[in-house]
Design a protein around this motif. Structure first.
Motif, PDB file in Angstrom:
ATOM      1  N   GLU A 106      28.846   7.380  49.401  1.00 58.01           N
ATOM      2  CA  GLU A 106      28.711   8.242  50.750  1.00 58.01           C
ATOM      3  C   GLU A 106      30.545   9.213  51.369  1.00 58.01           C
ATOM      4  N   LEU A 107      31.304   9.460  50.397  1.00 59.62           N
ATOM      5  CA  LEU A 107      33.022   9.621  50.558  1.00 59.62           C
ATOM      6  C   LEU A 107      32.945  10.736  49.622  1.00 59.62           C
ATOM      7  N   ASP A 108      33.574  11.844  50.117  1.00 58.01           N
ATOM      8  CA  ASP A 108      33.815  13.072  49.863  1.00 58.01           C
ATOM      9  C   ASP A 108      35.519  13.420  49.881  1.00 58.01           C
ATOM     10  N   TYR A 109      36.142  13.621  48.161  1.00 58.06           N
ATOM     11  CA  TYR A 109      37.671  14.110  49.072  1.00 58.06           C
ATOM     12  C   TYR A 109      38.406  14.768  48.047  1.00 58.06           C
ATOM     13  N   VAL A 110      39.392  15.020  49.009  1.00 56.82           N
ATOM     14  CA  VAL A 110      40.077  15.981  48.093  1.00 56.82           C
ATOM     15  C   VAL A 110      42.067  15.706  47.727  1.00 56.82           C
ATOM     16  N   CYS A 111      41.961  15.030  46.576  1.00 60.69           N
ATOM     17  CA  CYS A 111      43.096  14.096  47.211  1.00 60.69           C
ATOM     18  C   CYS A 111      44.410  15.029  45.881  1.00 60.69           C
ATOM     19  N   SER A 112      45.394  15.118  45.787  1.00 67.14           N
ATOM     20  CA  SER A 112      46.133  15.883  45.440  1.00 67.14           C
ATOM     21  C   SER A 112      47.454  15.797  45.778  1.00 67.14           C
ATOM     22  N   SER A 162      46.195  16.092  41.080  1.00 67.10           N
ATOM     23  CA  SER A 162      44.426  16.658  41.879  1.00 67.10           C
ATOM     24  C   SER A 162      43.076  16.793  40.685  1.00 67.10           C
ATOM     25  N   PRO A 163      42.601  17.164  41.532  1.00 66.26           N
ATOM     26  CA  PRO A 163      40.587  17.274  41.250  1.00 66.26           C
ATOM     27  C   PRO A 163      40.409  18.250  40.113  1.00 66.26           C
ATOM     28  N   GLY A 164      40.177  18.407  39.059  1.00 69.14           N
ATOM     29  CA  GLY A 164      39.519  18.883  37.837  1.00 69.14           C
ATOM     30  C   GLY A 164      37.799  18.768  37.637  1.00 69.14           C
ATOM     31  N   PHE A 165      36.991  19.339  37.052  1.00 67.55           N
ATOM     32  CA  PHE A 165      36.229  18.652  35.985  1.00 67.55           C
ATOM     33  C   PHE A 165      36.280  18.995  34.854  1.00 67.55           C
ATOM     34  N   MET A 209      40.670  22.657  35.998  1.00 70.18           N
ATOM     35  CA  MET A 209      41.395  21.676  37.612  1.00 70.18           C
ATOM     36  C   MET A 209      41.171  23.204  39.093  1.00 70.18           C
ATOM     37  N   ALA A 210      40.590  22.390  39.819  1.00 67.56           N
ATOM     38  CA  ALA A 210      40.177  23.291  41.035  1.00 67.56           C
ATOM     39  C   ALA A 210      41.952  24.129  41.407  1.00 67.56           C
ATOM     40  N   ALA A 211      41.333  25.007  41.290  1.00 66.23           N
ATOM     41  CA  ALA A 211      42.805  24.956  41.569  1.00 66.23           C
ATOM     42  C   ALA A 211      42.906  26.288  43.191  1.00 66.23           C
ATOM     43  N   GLY A 212      44.512  26.386  43.952  1.00 65.82           N
ATOM     44  CA  GLY A 212      44.767  27.178  44.831  1.00 65.82           C
ATOM     45  C   GLY A 212      44.479  26.323  45.865  1.00 65.82           C
ATOM     46  N   ILE A 213      45.000  24.484  45.347  1.00 69.68           N
ATOM     47  CA  ILE A 213      45.317  23.505  46.664  1.00 69.68           C
ATOM     48  C   ILE A 213      46.884  23.923  47.500  1.00 69.68           C
TER      49      ILE A 213
END
Length: 488
Positions: free
Chosen positions: A191-197, A358-361, A369-373
């Protein structure tokens, strides 16, 4: 599918078993080979017997080999996983004991601070040896998955100097998310969505959403302070949340030793920690826990072997990243996780050369990696202080420059809050001399360090720390487990 996975440091019995069963939860992976290697023949044979029992009980064609010849284990491997602890518990004890003489009280001592920096000095030459063998005998496009601490330093060395495609893996983000989901009343982390970096062990939940609804700082603080357990165990972590505005992934004990504010005086240590479990700040807590775990496993090995006869339950596959990464790479079932890689612009306000988490797929094309954080400024400042220490530590480990090593330790946030330069210089000399057997790059510096120690006038003290506990006997552990079983 048929390919080979080599596990270096496979004598880390409990963790190796977890990785093994996780990977075999992927149906396509039943016909692969696991090549185990370790410096301890004794530990290798213990873990091989357990894994063989799992294969037999589940009627799998999986192959398990074990050898102390690392190159043989790495031959033809598509994936290499490292779980090594160079110097074992003997060297680790010095990582805790010697800094205590200079007033530096660590809970874990495996990431930065005096213990973590020396741990890196022991690991990095060995990591580079691994990388040399990997380049020479593994598959051409081999991927190196590093689980060993100090995560950032080891991964930095493997990428920058080992020239091997490396990703660092940790479970701190997952554990932090589990806590947040619990205090917010969620049924599960789904149930939790998050960006952790951030960087390993200093990652920050910079965006939180529960069933799509944004969670702000005030709601999260109130939820943690209302929790009957975490409000006691995570006092320091909650204080950082109040001041920084975001929650840290790391436990109360881990986080306390990366900052200069909470462990600088004995009275402050006891104010912020909780002694209900080692991870909440106990002096040398992880050393005690690791020692007890090793002793327990040696004594209760028949029970571990018997437990290996049970069928693998795919519903109990852990949230460790390794099996999910391999599944995504091999089957193209996309996986989202948090990975330790070179920054290269992923986090805009951290140095480009740093190892960030950091997050990636992951899919067949690799880790994307998800860039621009951009981190909150206070989080970035805290991470940068550690990154500067990590960079100097890696360069010192590569060059064998003891003066650079001392400067790295001097710039550590907690060390700098507690010790004078003269104390740091002597402490590093003492640690290098004590651990010389695992520090070949400093062999040339040991005689002079020993001579300086013989004439030094810097005073030290024998101090157990602000919150030290003795290692419990097997009988005490049995009694405690029996009491918990009866109560539960």
């Amino acid at each position: 599918m048929s390919f080979k996975i080599a596990i270096i440091g496979a004598g880390s019995v409990g963790f190796t078993k977890k990785l093994f069963t996780d990977i075999l939860c992927v149906p396509e992976f039943k016909d692969i080979e696991f090549a185990l290697t370790d410096v301890s023949e004794h530990n290798l044979q213990m873990i091989k017997a357990i894994l063989d029992r799992i294969v037999e009980a589940n009627r799998l064609p999986t192959r398990v080999t074990a050898t102390t010849d690392r190159r043989k284990a790495l031959e033809g491997a598509r994936y290499v996983i490292s779980c090594v602890r160079v110097g074992g518990l003997e060297a680790y004890a010095d990582d805790i004991r010697i800094p205590l003489k200079y007033g530096i009280d660590q809970c874990v001592g495996d990431t930065i601070c005096a213990g973590g920096i020396l741990y890196g000095q022991r690991n990095i030459p060995v990591i580079l040896d691994f990388c040399k063998d990997i380049r020479e005998v593994a598959e051409t496009n081999v991927k190196f998955l590093n689980y060993a601490n100090p995560m950032a330093m080891n991964t930095w060395a493997a990428i920058e100097y080992g020239k091997v495609d490396t990703v660092g893996l940790c479970h701190g983000v997952q554990h932090g998310a589990e806590q947040i989901a619990e205090v917010l009343g969620a049924k599960s982390t789904q149930e939790l969505d998050y960006v952790c970096s951030g960087i390993n062990h200093q990652t920050w939940f910079i965006d939180l959403r529960l069933n799509g609804r944004p969670i702000n700082k005030d709601e999260l603080v109130a939820a943690f302070e209302a929790h009957p357990v975490y409000s006691r165990q995570e006092k320091l972590r909650i204080d950082v949340l109040k001041r920084f505005g975001v929650y840290s992934t790391e436990s109360n004990g881990h986080l306390s030793e990366y900052l200069p504010w909470y462990r600088k005086r004995p009275d402050e240590i006891t104010r912020w920690i909780d002694m209900s479990d080692w991870i909440h700040g106990e002096t040398g807590g992880y050393l005690r826990y690791s020692t007890e775990t090793r002793n327990w496993f040696e004594t209760e090995y028949p029970q571990f072997l018997e437990a290996a006869s049970k069928p693998i339950d795919r519903e109990k596959r852990s949230n460790e990243h390794a099996s999910h990464i391999l599944e995504a790479l091999e089957t193209n079932r996309v996986y989202r996780g948090h990975f330790n890689v070179k920054n290269n612009g992923v986090i805009t306000n951290l140095p480009q050369d740093a190892i960030i988490e950091s997050p990636g797929f992951v899919d067949r094309f690799g880790i994307n990696m998800a860039a621009g954080i951009t981190l909150p400024e206070a989080c970035a400042a805290t991470c940068i202080a550690s990154i500067n220490v990590q960079r100097m530590s890696v360069h010192a480990a590569i060059s064998g420059d003891i003066d650079l090593l001392k400067l790295a330790v001097l710039h550590d946030p907690l060390v700098g809050a507690v010790s004078t330069p003269e104390e740091v210089w002597q402490m590093v000399d003492e640690m290098v001399v004590a651990q010389a057997a695992w520090l070949p790059q400093y062999a040339h510096a040991v005689p002079a360090a020993r001579e300086r120690l013989s004439t030094s006038k810097v005073k030290t003290r024998e101090w157990a720390g602000a919150a030290r506990r003795s290692v419990r006997s097997i009988e005490e552990l049995r009694a405690e487990k029996a009491a918990l079983k009866q109560a539960g």
